[in-house]
Design a protein around this motif. Structure first.
Motif, PDB file in Angstrom:
ATOM      1  N   TYR A 100       0.830  -1.200   0.000  1.00 31.89           N
ATOM      2  CA  TYR A 100       0.000   0.000   0.000  1.00 31.89           C
ATOM      3  C   TYR A 100       0.872   1.261   0.000  1.00 31.89           C
ATOM      4  O   TYR A 100       1.806   1.380   0.793  1.00 31.89           O
ATOM      5  CB  TYR A 100      -0.922   0.018   1.219  1.00 31.89           C
ATOM      6  CG  TYR A 100      -1.934  -1.099   1.214  1.00 31.89           C
ATOM      7  CD1 TYR A 100      -3.186  -0.940   0.623  1.00 31.89           C
ATOM      8  CD2 TYR A 100      -1.631  -2.327   1.793  1.00 31.89           C
ATOM      9  CE1 TYR A 100      -4.105  -1.973   0.622  1.00 31.89           C
ATOM     10  CE2 TYR A 100      -2.543  -3.366   1.789  1.00 31.89           C
ATOM     11  CZ  TYR A 100      -3.777  -3.187   1.207  1.00 31.89           C
ATOM     12  OH  TYR A 100      -4.696  -4.214   1.194  1.00 31.89           O
ATOM     13  N   PHE A 102      -8.803   6.408   8.350  1.00 26.02           N
ATOM     14  CA  PHE A 102      -8.914   5.152   7.604  1.00 26.02           C
ATOM     15  C   PHE A 102      -7.725   4.283   7.974  1.00 26.02           C
ATOM     16  O   PHE A 102      -6.565   4.697   7.852  1.00 26.02           O
ATOM     17  CB  PHE A 102      -8.924   5.416   6.099  1.00 26.02           C
ATOM     18  CG  PHE A 102      -9.370   4.235   5.286  1.00 26.02           C
ATOM     19  CD1 PHE A 102     -10.710   3.878   5.251  1.00 26.02           C
ATOM     20  CD2 PHE A 102      -8.461   3.479   4.568  1.00 26.02           C
ATOM     21  CE1 PHE A 102     -11.143   2.779   4.513  1.00 26.02           C
ATOM     22  CE2 PHE A 102      -8.871   2.383   3.831  1.00 26.02           C
ATOM     23  CZ  PHE A 102     -10.223   2.034   3.789  1.00 26.02           C
ATOM     24  N   ILE A 143      -5.715   0.512   7.682  1.00 21.72           N
ATOM     25  CA  ILE A 143      -5.512  -0.653   6.822  1.00 21.72           C
ATOM     26  C   ILE A 143      -4.517  -1.593   7.485  1.00 21.72           C
ATOM     27  O   ILE A 143      -3.468  -1.149   7.971  1.00 21.72           O
ATOM     28  CB  ILE A 143      -4.968  -0.265   5.434  1.00 21.72           C
ATOM     29  CG1 ILE A 143      -5.876   0.761   4.762  1.00 21.72           C
ATOM     30  CG2 ILE A 143      -4.816  -1.499   4.543  1.00 21.72           C
ATOM     31  CD1 ILE A 143      -5.285   1.317   3.481  1.00 21.72           C
ATOM     32  N   CYS A 170      -9.821  -3.239   6.569  1.00 22.35           N
ATOM     33  CA  CYS A 170      -9.924  -1.775   6.570  1.00 22.35           C
ATOM     34  C   CYS A 170     -10.994  -1.336   7.551  1.00 22.35           C
ATOM     35  O   CYS A 170     -12.009  -2.022   7.741  1.00 22.35           O
ATOM     36  CB  CYS A 170     -10.267  -1.248   5.174  1.00 22.35           C
ATOM     37  SG  CYS A 170      -9.089  -1.680   3.886  1.00 22.35           S
ATOM     38  N   THR A 227     -16.351  -1.369   8.759  1.00 20.42           N
ATOM     39  CA  THR A 227     -15.285  -2.342   8.553  1.00 20.42           C
ATOM     40  C   THR A 227     -15.476  -3.027   7.212  1.00 20.42           C
ATOM     41  O   THR A 227     -16.600  -3.386   6.846  1.00 20.42           O
ATOM     42  CB  THR A 227     -15.282  -3.398   9.677  1.00 20.42           C
ATOM     43  OG1 THR A 227     -15.193  -2.747  10.940  1.00 20.42           O
ATOM     44  CG2 THR A 227     -14.121  -4.365   9.519  1.00 20.42           C
ATOM     45  N   TRP A 251     -10.292  -4.862   1.761  1.00 18.38           N
ATOM     46  CA  TRP A 251      -9.818  -4.234   0.523  1.00 18.38           C
ATOM     47  C   TRP A 251     -10.034  -5.168  -0.666  1.00 18.38           C
ATOM     48  O   TRP A 251     -10.519  -4.750  -1.719  1.00 18.38           O
ATOM     49  CB  TRP A 251      -8.334  -3.890   0.657  1.00 18.38           C
ATOM     50  CG  TRP A 251      -7.769  -3.105  -0.487  1.00 18.38           C
ATOM     51  CD1 TRP A 251      -7.421  -3.583  -1.726  1.00 18.38           C
ATOM     52  CD2 TRP A 251      -7.500  -1.698  -0.522  1.00 18.38           C
ATOM     53  NE1 TRP A 251      -6.942  -2.574  -2.512  1.00 18.38           N
ATOM     54  CE2 TRP A 251      -6.979  -1.401  -1.798  1.00 18.38           C
ATOM     55  CE3 TRP A 251      -7.635  -0.665   0.410  1.00 18.38           C
ATOM     56  CZ2 TRP A 251      -6.589  -0.108  -2.160  1.00 18.38           C
ATOM     57  CZ3 TRP A 251      -7.243   0.614   0.042  1.00 18.38           C
ATOM     58  CH2 TRP A 251      -6.732   0.892  -1.226  1.00 18.38           C
TER      59      TRP A 251
END
Length: 327
Positions: free
Chosen positions: A33, A191, A193, A200, A249, A252
């Motif tokens: 990411y 946010f 991850i 997420c 929730t 991805w």
């Protein structure tokens, strides 16, 4: 246990000297990411010789990557302080409350490619350049690593505890400044991850947007609760803040996301309301395509801050902040 991580973005506002520039850009990478963010002063603030009141922060710890953005209210006397304190205190507490695994993705070495220092207008060539990344050293603790499992921690509870922590920090600053909590009024969007599992978790309190970009559509991943009154938005400094928190929730991979856009209202209002009717999808697809054109995140950060500073939209006058997460 390896808890390496980075912090990039806005520092807590200092009243002793200038620590909140009118233009800010940052970038970071965790596993697969990449995150690129920028925040720019609004046109009305420039005209009135006021500074930027938005703040954003990108932080990582272990396999976790957290983005936080906040919009200090223009009607609040210390809105910039409120927003910078909110993203700093919230992200610090939140990441510190999460379990961490030693099997985190390989961390790239710090890259100190300088970001452009804007001295007049961000679309002009600047005389100086600078860059800064904050990196933690490896933890020397011998504490056994905690296996990461969604059953071992409650993100909803951690969210509310993190907001309470941020509120207590702001309250302390208010007491020392002989101010009130409302002087520090600010929204909050975040946010999270997990770069290993793709888990997420989004949070929104106030206006702005968290947008997911897929192959053929861009949609809100978190739908905020708003007052319905023009010019009013919920903030974390109000007593009934819990009534306005919205979380979500998701995965991805299951959502088939190409990118997630975290925006304050200075950008969100320009892409949520048409015409055209599909403006949000057009916006999301264009941003995602542009961000993938460069293999260098520092160049993408420069391009983003320049674009946020120069694009024109009717009635668009507020500070603009956008952070983009993509693979």
């Amino acid at each position: 246990m390896r808890d390496r991580g980075f912090i990039v973005g806005d520092r807590v506002v200092s009243h002793a000297f200038e620590t909140h520039p009118e233009w800010c850009a940052a970038y970071g990478k965790r596993g697969n990411y990449t995150v690129v963010g920028a925040s720019v002063v609004g046109r009305l603030h420039l005209r009135d010789h006021r500074g930027r009141e938005d703040s954003f922060l990108i932080r990582s710890r272990g396999e976790w990557l957290l983005i936080a953005a906040a919009d200090g209210l223009g009607s609040a006397r210390l809105g910039a302080s409120g927003s910078s304190l909110a993203v700093s205190a919230y992200s610090e507490y939140f990441l510190g409350s999460l379990p961490s695994s030693p099997e985190c993705p390989t961390e790239a070495k710090p890259k100190f490619t300088p970001l452009r220092r804007e001295t007049a207008q961000p679309h002009e060539e600047a005389a100086e350049e600078y860059g800064c990344l904050f990196w933690f050293r490896e933890s020397r603790k011998n504490t056994p690593a905690t296996p990461v499992s969604s059953q071992q921690f409650d993100l909803e509870t951690i969210t509310r505890q993190s907001i309470e922590h941020a509120r207590s920090i702001i309250s302390g600053w208010a007491d020392r400044s002989r101010a009130t909590m409302s002087d520090f009024a600010t929204t909050l969007i975040s946010f999270l991850i997990n770069s290993r599992t793709g888990l997420c978790f989004g949070l929104q309190l106030g206006d702005g947007a968290v947008v997911g970009v897929r192959d053929d559509e861009s949609t809100l991943l978190v739908k905020p609760r708003l007052t319905g009154e023009v010019g009013e938005t919920p903030v974390i400094t109000q007593a009934d803040w819990q009534d306005w928190v919205v979380t979500g929730t998701l995965s991805w991979e299951k959502e088939q996301l190409h990118a997630v856009l975290i925006m304050t209202d200075g950008v969100a209002d320009d892409c949520l309301y048409g015409p055209p009717g599909n403006i949000l999808n057009l916006f999301g697809q264009d941003i995602t395509r542009e961000i993938h054109r460069s293999a260098w995140p520092d160049r993408s950060a420069r391009k983003l801050v320049r674009w946020l500073s120069t694009y024109r939209s009717r009635s668009s006058w507020d500070d603009r902040t956008m952070v983009i997460v993509f693979q």
